[in-house]
Write an enzyme that holds these catalytic residues in place. Structure first.
Site, mmCIF file in Angstrom:
data_model
loop_
_atom_site.group_PDB
_atom_site.id
_atom_site.type_symbol
_atom_site.label_atom_id
_atom_site.label_comp_id
_atom_site.label_asym_id
_atom_site.label_seq_id
_atom_site.Cartn_x
_atom_site.Cartn_y
_atom_site.Cartn_z
ATOM 1 N N TYR A 89 3.249 -6.147 2.065
ATOM 2 C CA TYR A 89 2.058 -6.723 1.450
ATOM 3 C C TYR A 89 2.244 -6.848 -0.051
ATOM 4 C CZ TYR A 89 0.434 -2.184 -0.350
ATOM 5 O OH TYR A 89 0.314 -0.996 -1.038
ATOM 6 N N LYS A 102 7.475 -2.444 -0.179
ATOM 7 C CA LYS A 102 6.012 -2.366 -0.191
ATOM 8 C C LYS A 102 5.477 -2.614 1.218
ATOM 9 C CE LYS A 102 2.173 -3.922 -3.121
ATOM 10 N NZ LYS A 102 1.629 -2.612 -3.444
ATOM 11 N N GLU A 122 5.117 9.126 -8.345
ATOM 12 C CA GLU A 122 4.149 8.118 -8.784
ATOM 13 C C GLU A 122 2.769 8.484 -8.243
ATOM 14 O OE1 GLU A 122 5.168 4.239 -7.050
ATOM 15 O OE2 GLU A 122 5.957 5.266 -5.296
ATOM 16 N N LEU A 129 7.835 2.661 -6.052
ATOM 17 C CA LEU A 129 7.701 1.207 -5.992
ATOM 18 C C LEU A 129 7.916 0.634 -7.399
ATOM 19 C CD1 LEU A 129 6.845 -1.185 -4.096
ATOM 20 C CD2 LEU A 129 4.620 -1.017 -5.211
HETATM 21 N N1 PMP Z 1 3.278 2.450 -6.736
HETATM 22 C C1 PMP Z 1 2.654 2.378 -5.554
HETATM 23 C C2 PMP Z 1 2.950 3.396 -4.516
HETATM 24 C C3 PMP Z 1 1.711 1.356 -5.308
HETATM 25 O O1 PMP Z 1 1.091 1.290 -4.111
HETATM 26 C C4 PMP Z 1 1.434 0.424 -6.332
HETATM 27 C C5 PMP Z 1 0.407 -0.669 -6.138
HETATM 28 N N2 PMP Z 1 0.510 -1.334 -4.945
HETATM 29 C C6 PMP Z 1 2.110 0.540 -7.561
HETATM 30 C C7 PMP Z 1 3.032 1.563 -7.721
HETATM 31 C C8 PMP Z 1 1.856 -0.423 -8.684
HETATM 32 O O2 PMP Z 1 2.452 -1.660 -8.452
HETATM 33 P P1 PMP Z 1 1.866 -2.988 -9.098
HETATM 34 O O3 PMP Z 1 1.844 -2.770 -10.580
HETATM 35 O O4 PMP Z 1 2.815 -4.042 -8.703
HETATM 36 O O5 PMP Z 1 0.488 -3.166 -8.541
#
Ligand code: PMP
Length: 284
Positions: A33, A147, A179, A204
């Protein structure tokens, strides 16, 4: 009023949207996603999200059912149909429907589902107070760079935070923070150095993270991409998270311990401000 959502080629009222019970997204979380934020009816940093989507798909040997341009057209159509000014567009690709079997089925068309959510992203009241986080063991699988929709571990972390009266959880592996439950985690040391975990399979690669690090470098903020410990976080001068829907969000307490004076930090507020200005400029 009900939303118009997109399911496999059709725009339908959310109550009418249907997906097979054999869809592998439903049975195995066999899907990926992306979430792109929307300001003033326009997508922010969408190309980055589409690029990461391609990578997630390729790591799972999955095909996109439509091209990037078509995805963008659907995103734009949903924003229009739902009259979305500020919020997000969610998109999910699953491997599709096939009789239940662990092996990937051949010749199955992937499913594409997309919907919008309205949200105050800029005037989020939490940006003024900051959020509280707890720390908890990172019990996720070992490919957090993909993701996927397999999000039960972060759901559990979020619920643990809620039951402790906190807003979110930072996850710990081998003594170091990986994170947040759905965001990247940062601290700022007393000397103004920004610290965030380096990219790898443990986290991620946030699209917002990339933008924030670029803006921080332009502001001549020193950056260290490395693991940081819980103790280092507790004693940080500032802390914050980033994600497509939180942007830069101050963290003002960790495990019930105030960060500095318990107010959003100066550099954090500056980075949030610059991030928003840059995002708004990109859609003008
Ligand atoms: N880490 C994780 C585990 C996440 O789920 C997300 C957001 N989906 C992020 C980091 C941040 O990613 P982004 O800045 O692309 O939203």
């Amino acid at each position: 009023m009900s939303r118009i959502v997109y399911v496999n080629g059709e725009y339908v009222a959310e109550e009418q949207a249907k997906i097979s019970v054999f869809d592998r997204g439903f049975l195995f979380a066999d899907g990926v996603y992306e979430v792109s934020s929307v300001l003033q009816g326009k997508l922010i940093d969408n190309q980055g999200h589409l690029t990461r989507l391609k990578r997630s798909l390729s790591e799972l040997a999955m095909e996109a059912p439509v091209t990037d341009d078509q995805i963008q057209q659907i995103q734009t159509a949903l924003i229009e149909k739902n009259n979305l000014q500020e919020g997000l567009v969610y998109l999910q690709i699953t491997r599709g429907a096939a009789d239940r079997d662990f092996a990937y089925p051949a010749g199955v068309k992937p499913s594409l589902v997309m919907f919008t959510q309205s949200k105050n992203v800029i005037d989020n009241p939490q940006a003024l107070t900051g959020i509280s986080v707890i720390t908890t063991a990172d019990i996720r699988w070992q490919r957090r760079d993909i993701k996927t929709t397999g999000l039960l571990a972060p759901c559990m972390a979020k619920m643990l935070a809620k039951s402790a009266g906190a807003d979110d959880a930072w996850m710990i592996e081998d003594g170091f923070i990986t994170e947040g439950s759905s965001n990247n985690a940062y601290i700022i040391k007393a000397d103004g150095t920004l610290v965030t975990r380096q990219l790898g399979t443990e986290i991620l690669a946030g699209i917002t993270r990339k933008a924030v690090l670029k803006l921080a470098a332009e502001e001549s903020i020193r950056i260290e991409e490395r693991p940081f410990s819980v103790e280092e976080a507790h004693n940080a001068a500032e802390a914050f998270i980033s994600s497509a829907t939180a942007f830069v969000m101050p963290v003002t307490s960790i495990d019930g311990k105030k960060i500095a004076d318990g107010k959003p930090g100066k550099l954090t507020r500056k980075l949030r401000e610059i991030y928003i200005q840059t995002a708004l400029k990109s859609i003008m």
